[in-house]
Write an enzyme that holds these catalytic residues in place. Structure first.
Site, PDB file in Angstrom:
ATOM      1  N   GLU A 242      40.190  36.856  49.168  1.00  0.00           N
ATOM      2  CA  GLU A 242      39.586  38.192  49.100  1.00  0.00           C
ATOM      3  C   GLU A 242      38.232  38.124  48.407  1.00  0.00           C
ATOM      4  O   GLU A 242      37.257  38.737  48.858  1.00  0.00           O
ATOM      5  CB  GLU A 242      40.506  39.156  48.339  1.00  0.00           C
TER       6      GLU A 242
ATOM      7  N   LYS B  49      45.521  54.016  40.577  1.00  0.00           N
ATOM      8  CA  LYS B  49      44.837  52.747  40.288  1.00  0.00           C
ATOM      9  C   LYS B  49      43.612  52.929  39.366  1.00  0.00           C
ATOM     10  O   LYS B  49      43.008  51.953  38.948  1.00  0.00           O
ATOM     11  CB  LYS B  49      44.349  52.098  41.598  1.00  0.00           C
TER      12      LYS B  49
ATOM     13  N   GLY C 298      44.727  41.180  43.130  1.00  0.00           N
ATOM     14  CA  GLY C 298      45.537  39.960  43.186  1.00  0.00           C
ATOM     15  C   GLY C 298      47.026  40.139  43.013  1.00  0.00           C
ATOM     16  O   GLY C 298      47.761  39.160  43.063  1.00  0.00           O
TER      17      GLY C 298
ATOM     18  N   ASP D   4      44.065  46.731  42.547  1.00  0.00           N
ATOM     19  CA  ASP D   4      45.152  47.086  41.632  1.00  0.00           C
ATOM     20  C   ASP D   4      44.670  47.986  40.505  1.00  0.00           C
ATOM     21  O   ASP D   4      45.428  48.772  39.961  1.00  0.00           O
ATOM     22  CB  ASP D   4      45.791  45.810  41.075  1.00  0.00           C
TER      23      ASP D   4
HETATM   24  C1  5RP Z   1      46.032  41.511  47.112  1.00  0.00           C
HETATM   25  C2  5RP Z   1      45.299  42.621  46.488  1.00  0.00           C
HETATM   26  C3  5RP Z   1      45.604  44.011  46.966  1.00  0.00           C
HETATM   27  O1  5RP Z   1      44.457  44.554  47.485  1.00  0.00           O
HETATM   28  C4  5RP Z   1      46.078  44.815  45.808  1.00  0.00           C
HETATM   29  O2  5RP Z   1      47.220  44.167  45.256  1.00  0.00           O
HETATM   30  C5  5RP Z   1      46.436  46.231  46.212  1.00  0.00           C
HETATM   31  O3  5RP Z   1      47.584  46.244  47.006  1.00  0.00           O
HETATM   32  P1  5RP Z   1      48.251  47.594  47.470  1.00  0.00           P
HETATM   33  O4  5RP Z   1      47.288  48.270  48.383  1.00  0.00           O
HETATM   34  O5  5RP Z   1      49.524  47.167  48.172  1.00  0.00           O
HETATM   35  O6  5RP Z   1      48.546  48.407  46.237  1.00  0.00           O
HETATM   36  O7  5RP Z   1      44.459  42.453  45.638  1.00  0.00           O
HETATM   37  O8  5RP Z   1      45.688  40.284  46.527  1.00  0.00           O
END
Ligand code: 5RP
Length: 229
Positions: free
Chosen positions: A107, A125, A99, A88
């Protein structure tokens, strides 16, 4: 396809090049990691690779089965060759917040046990400081919700129990709650990770420090590879 979806797909394809025949691979969660699972499935079919996967969420597991990826687990393997996961937020030291997809505990376990952790993100990000316009997800035992929230407030955070559209709390794959904590920009993410982790009732938090080996960042114009110094 939007530029972000396209960028996610391109970094996923790049990351999956790190997977070799015979590898045990960590399968991350979220929309970017989903492209990597699809790509691993494609490579297994096209190149007849023998790959085993460890899924970090029920959704990743469902996709892996759909893609014909043989699944294994941590009772039978001691480490993984490579894990491919989303994030994120990513700071210049490749520390992460993870998360928002609620899969942070599994994870963290899988990513930690991997010889190489490859993170795939689009350039929205990237941040100079973790916590800037981003919460830190914390997985909490429901029994301890009030007490944990109080402690998080005492530490300067603003905790919010994550809920679904119907107003009911989101339940993780481990039958716990997620509390999203706004700490504002975080000066010392390592210290905060330790302090949050020490609260009784906290299972895990979304601060992934010194874990990523490399990050592929997708943008409108291309892909950038950033390696940990
Ligand atoms: C899940 C995570 C994901 O890796 C994170 O939220 C990124 O998600 P996205 O690729 O859909 O932006 O940590 O727990």
């Amino acid at each position: 396809m939007s530029w972000r979806a396209d960028a996610k797909k391109r970094v996923a394809i790049e990351a999956v090049k790190h997977v070799q025949n015979g590898d045990v691979v960590g399968l991350g969660s979220g929309s970017t990691a989903a492209y990597a699972i699809r790509e691993i499935g494609k490579r297994i079919r096209c190149e007849n690779l023998k790959i085993e996967g460890i899924a970090t969420s029920s959704e990743a597991e469902r996709m892996a089965i759909e893609e014909g990826i043989k699944l294994t687990n941590l009772d039978v393997v001691e480490y993984l060759d490579v894990a491919i996961d989303g994030a994120d937020q990513v700071d210049p030291d490749l520390n992460l917040i993870k998360g928002l997809g609620a899969a942070l505990t599994r994870e963290k376990i899988v990513d930690d046990l991997s010889n190489v952790l490859v993170i795939i993100v689009d350039d929205t990000k990237l941040t100079n400081k973790l916590g800037t316009d981003m919460v830190v997800p914390v997985e909490v035992l429901p029994f301890a919700l009030s007490q944990v929230s109080k402690r998080l407030e005492e530490m300067g955070g603003t905790p919010l129990l994550r809920s679904l559209k119907d107003g009911k709390p989101l339940i993780t794959d481990n039958n716990n709650y997620i509390v999203d904590v706004d700490f504002g920009p975080i000066d010392d993410p390592r210290k905060l990770r330790e302090h949050v982790k020490l609260i009784p009732g906290v299972l895990e938090n979304g601060l992934f420090i010194d874990m990523a080996d490399l990050v592929y960042v997708g943008s409108k114009t291309g892909i950038k590879k950033i390696e940990r110094k």
